[in-house]
Design a protein around this motif. Structure first.
Motif, PDB file in Angstrom:
ATOM      1  N   ARG A 141     -25.064 106.553   8.559  1.00 47.88           N
ATOM      2  CA  ARG A 141     -25.343 107.876   6.925  1.00 47.88           C
ATOM      3  C   ARG A 141     -24.543 106.504   5.753  1.00 47.88           C
ATOM      4  N   ARG A 142     -25.072 106.831   4.900  1.00 53.23           N
ATOM      5  CA  ARG A 142     -25.140 105.962   3.702  1.00 53.23           C
ATOM      6  C   ARG A 142     -23.334 105.672   3.038  1.00 53.23           C
ATOM      7  N   ILE A 143     -22.630 104.916   2.716  1.00 52.68           N
ATOM      8  CA  ILE A 143     -21.125 104.887   2.763  1.00 52.68           C
ATOM      9  C   ILE A 143     -21.000 104.821   1.258  1.00 52.68           C
ATOM     10  N   ASP A 144     -19.973 106.305   0.610  1.00 55.41           N
ATOM     11  CA  ASP A 144     -19.738 106.411  -1.117  1.00 55.41           C
ATOM     12  C   ASP A 144     -18.670 105.067  -1.433  1.00 55.41           C
ATOM     13  N   PRO A 145     -19.384 104.864  -1.983  1.00 58.88           N
ATOM     14  CA  PRO A 145     -18.485 103.500  -3.033  1.00 58.88           C
ATOM     15  C   PRO A 145     -17.693 103.418  -3.054  1.00 58.88           C
ATOM     16  N   VAL A 146     -17.212 104.774  -4.117  1.00 58.90           N
ATOM     17  CA  VAL A 146     -15.895 104.998  -4.417  1.00 58.90           C
ATOM     18  C   VAL A 146     -14.811 105.238  -3.295  1.00 58.90           C
ATOM     19  N   THR A 147     -14.617 105.861  -2.479  1.00 49.94           N
ATOM     20  CA  THR A 147     -14.391 106.386  -1.405  1.00 49.94           C
ATOM     21  C   THR A 147     -13.981 104.830  -0.329  1.00 49.94           C
ATOM     22  N   ALA A 148     -15.088 104.473  -0.439  1.00 51.11           N
ATOM     23  CA  ALA A 148     -14.809 102.464   0.682  1.00 51.11           C
ATOM     24  C   ALA A 148     -14.046 101.502  -0.719  1.00 51.11           C
ATOM     25  N   ALA A 149     -13.650 102.011  -1.791  1.00 45.38           N
ATOM     26  CA  ALA A 149     -13.422 100.802  -2.663  1.00 45.38           C
ATOM     27  C   ALA A 149     -12.013 101.546  -2.671  1.00 45.38           C
ATOM     28  N   VAL A 150     -11.366 103.084  -2.934  1.00 54.86           N
ATOM     29  CA  VAL A 150      -9.801 103.779  -2.864  1.00 54.86           C
ATOM     30  C   VAL A 150      -9.765 103.001  -1.207  1.00 54.86           C
ATOM     31  N   ALA A 151     -10.257 103.009  -0.363  1.00 54.63           N
ATOM     32  CA  ALA A 151      -9.754 102.596   0.765  1.00 54.63           C
ATOM     33  C   ALA A 151      -9.344 101.068   0.937  1.00 54.63           C
ATOM     34  N   VAL A 152     -10.313 100.642   0.511  1.00 50.13           N
ATOM     35  CA  VAL A 152      -9.603  98.977   0.349  1.00 50.13           C
ATOM     36  C   VAL A 152      -8.245  98.191  -0.312  1.00 50.13           C
ATOM     37  N   THR A 153      -8.322  99.265  -1.761  1.00 49.51           N
ATOM     38  CA  THR A 153      -7.014  99.383  -2.371  1.00 49.51           C
ATOM     39  C   THR A 153      -5.905  99.230  -1.190  1.00 49.51           C
ATOM     40  N   PHE A 154      -6.023 100.774  -0.475  1.00 45.46           N
ATOM     41  CA  PHE A 154      -4.699 101.109   0.690  1.00 45.46           C
ATOM     42  C   PHE A 154      -4.280 100.090   0.889  1.00 45.46           C
ATOM     43  N   VAL A 155      -5.671  99.702   1.412  1.00 43.70           N
ATOM     44  CA  VAL A 155      -4.855  98.525   2.103  1.00 43.70           C
ATOM     45  C   VAL A 155      -4.448  97.051   2.257  1.00 43.70           C
ATOM     46  N   HIS A 156      -4.703  97.499   0.886  1.00 46.61           N
ATOM     47  CA  HIS A 156      -4.659  96.066  -0.462  1.00 46.61           C
ATOM     48  C   HIS A 156      -3.041  96.392  -0.152  1.00 46.61           C
ATOM     49  N   SER A 157      -2.458  97.986  -0.340  1.00 37.47           N
ATOM     50  CA  SER A 157      -1.514  98.439  -0.583  1.00 37.47           C
ATOM     51  C   SER A 157      -0.148  97.783   0.441  1.00 37.47           C
ATOM     52  N   ARG A 158      -0.973  97.709   1.418  1.00 39.40           N
ATOM     53  CA  ARG A 158      -0.322  97.400   2.826  1.00 39.40           C
ATOM     54  C   ARG A 158      -0.409  96.186   3.325  1.00 39.40           C
ATOM     55  N   LEU A 159      -1.141  95.696   3.489  1.00 40.00           N
ATOM     56  CA  LEU A 159      -1.423  93.672   3.995  1.00 40.00           C
ATOM     57  C   LEU A 159      -0.665  92.929   2.453  1.00 40.00           C
ATOM     58  N   GLY A 160      -1.558  93.627   1.261  1.00 40.76           N
ATOM     59  CA  GLY A 160      -0.601  92.082   0.472  1.00 40.76           C
ATOM     60  C   GLY A 160       0.370  92.121   0.471  1.00 40.76           C
ATOM     61  N   ARG A 161       1.718  92.585   1.309  1.00 36.77           N
ATOM     62  CA  ARG A 161       2.741  92.629   0.697  1.00 36.77           C
ATOM     63  C   ARG A 161       3.018  91.514   1.912  1.00 36.77           C
ATOM     64  N   ILE A 162       2.460  91.244   3.109  1.00 40.48           N
ATOM     65  CA  ILE A 162       2.535  91.286   4.185  1.00 40.48           C
ATOM     66  C   ILE A 162       2.195  89.550   4.119  1.00 40.48           C
ATOM     67  N   ALA A 163       1.193  89.882   3.566  1.00 43.66           N
ATOM     68  CA  ALA A 163       0.352  88.040   3.349  1.00 43.66           C
ATOM     69  C   ALA A 163       1.448  87.286   1.966  1.00 43.66           C
ATOM     70  N   GLN A 164       1.966  87.749   1.435  1.00 47.29           N
ATOM     71  CA  GLN A 164       3.011  87.961  -0.240  1.00 47.29           C
ATOM     72  C   GLN A 164       3.781  87.200   0.294  1.00 47.29           C
ATOM     73  N   ASP A 165       4.769  87.960   1.906  1.00 46.90           N
ATOM     74  CA  ASP A 165       6.375  87.362   2.406  1.00 46.90           C
ATOM     75  C   ASP A 165       5.508  85.988   3.307  1.00 46.90           C
ATOM     76  N   VAL A 166       3.976  86.035   3.763  1.00 43.29           N
ATOM     77  CA  VAL A 166       4.642  84.367   4.154  1.00 43.29           C
ATOM     78  C   VAL A 166       3.924  83.723   3.260  1.00 43.29           C
ATOM     79  N   SER A 167       3.119  84.198   1.468  1.00 48.14           N
ATOM     80  CA  SER A 167       3.444  82.622   0.711  1.00 48.14           C
ATOM     81  C   SER A 167       5.197  82.573   1.011  1.00 48.14           C
ATOM     82  N   LEU A 168       5.019  83.361   0.246  1.00 46.56           N
ATOM     83  CA  LEU A 168       6.984  83.471   0.227  1.00 46.56           C
ATOM     84  C   LEU A 168       7.374  81.909   0.978  1.00 46.56           C
TER      85      LEU A 168
END
Length: 234
Positions: A141-168
């Motif tokens: 079934r076709r994936i709604d691009p808006v829903t997909a983009a919002v989901a990726v943004t939430f993934v970033h909000s959770r995993l981005g901090r992890i990567a920032q910690d590794v970099s720091l």
């Protein structure tokens, strides 16, 4: 898939710790029929990735600098916002380096997947990928691009901090004595007791804690100890 993405958004909107966020993503993968997830924030030289791929594959990917030729990354930069990919499809291109890339990925049961690419500003991209060992990913079934983009943004909000910690953490270098004093301090030991345990003067302990606090950009030694633990420095 849209229902699964909405559920993922609801889950990641909660104040989750790193382990809980990873569990949520693993559960999402399984429910969607995949084995692995990977989140990549493409930011030029500062690009980073978080995934549950086998560690051996992650190490090989970095060692061979595969980010430079990875056809999934290339397509995420220049292709559609949502796309499927496979080793079978890549072979048609006939490029030896890409064929080698997929041949080595297949050793870790990574052969096909689905990727969602979201632009950030002019050049940066957030890319979320699902992968498994199948030869091809069936287009359902076709994936709604808006829903997909919002989901990726939430993934970033959770995993981005992890990567920032590794970099720091990679940019901070505590001396062995600074780390030792801060570790005892984190365990609740007073500075006089640390001095006695380590076998140095009270002023030296104070100096080591102050320097560690400065390097970590903390307001005080207690905050420095908390930050050091989070970054895995002590």
């Amino acid at each position: 898939m849209n229902e699964l993405l909405l559920h993922l958004i609801d889950t990641l909107s909660l104040p989750l710790e790193e382990r809980a966020a990873r569990r949520a993503l693993r559960g999402f993968c399984e429910d969607a029929g995949f084995d692995y997830f990977a989140y990549v924030h493409l930011r030029g030289q500062e690009s980073f990735a978080v995934s549950n791929y086998p560690r051996e594959w992650q190490e090989l990917y970095v060692k061979r600098n595969y980010l430079r030729i990875d056809p999934v990354v290339t397509r995420a930069k220049h292709g559609p916002p949502i796309f499927t990919w496979s080793a079978k499809e890549a072979k048609r291109a006939g490029r030896r380096d890409i064929m080698r890339f997929f041949a080595e990925a297949a050793l870790f049961d990574i052969r096909a997947g689905l990727s969602i690419s979201v632009p950030v500003g002019f050049k940066d991209r957030m890319v979320f990928t699902l992968a498994n060992g199948e030869l091809e990913v069936p287009v359902g079934r076709r994936i709604d691009p808006v829903t997909a983009a919002v989901a990726v943004t939430f993934v970033h909000s959770r995993l981005g901090r992890i990567a920032q910690d590794v970099s720091l953490a990679a940019d901070i270098r505590l001396s062995p004595r600074e780390a030792e004093c801060l570790r005892w301090f984190a365990d609740g030991m007073s500075m006089p007791d640390i001095a006695q345990t380590v076998g140095i003067g009270y002023r030296s302990v104070r100096s080591y804690l102050d320097e560690a606090t400065r390097k970590l950009g903390a307001a005080n030694s207690r905050q420095a100890a908390t930050t050091a633990i989070r970054l895995g420095l002590i």
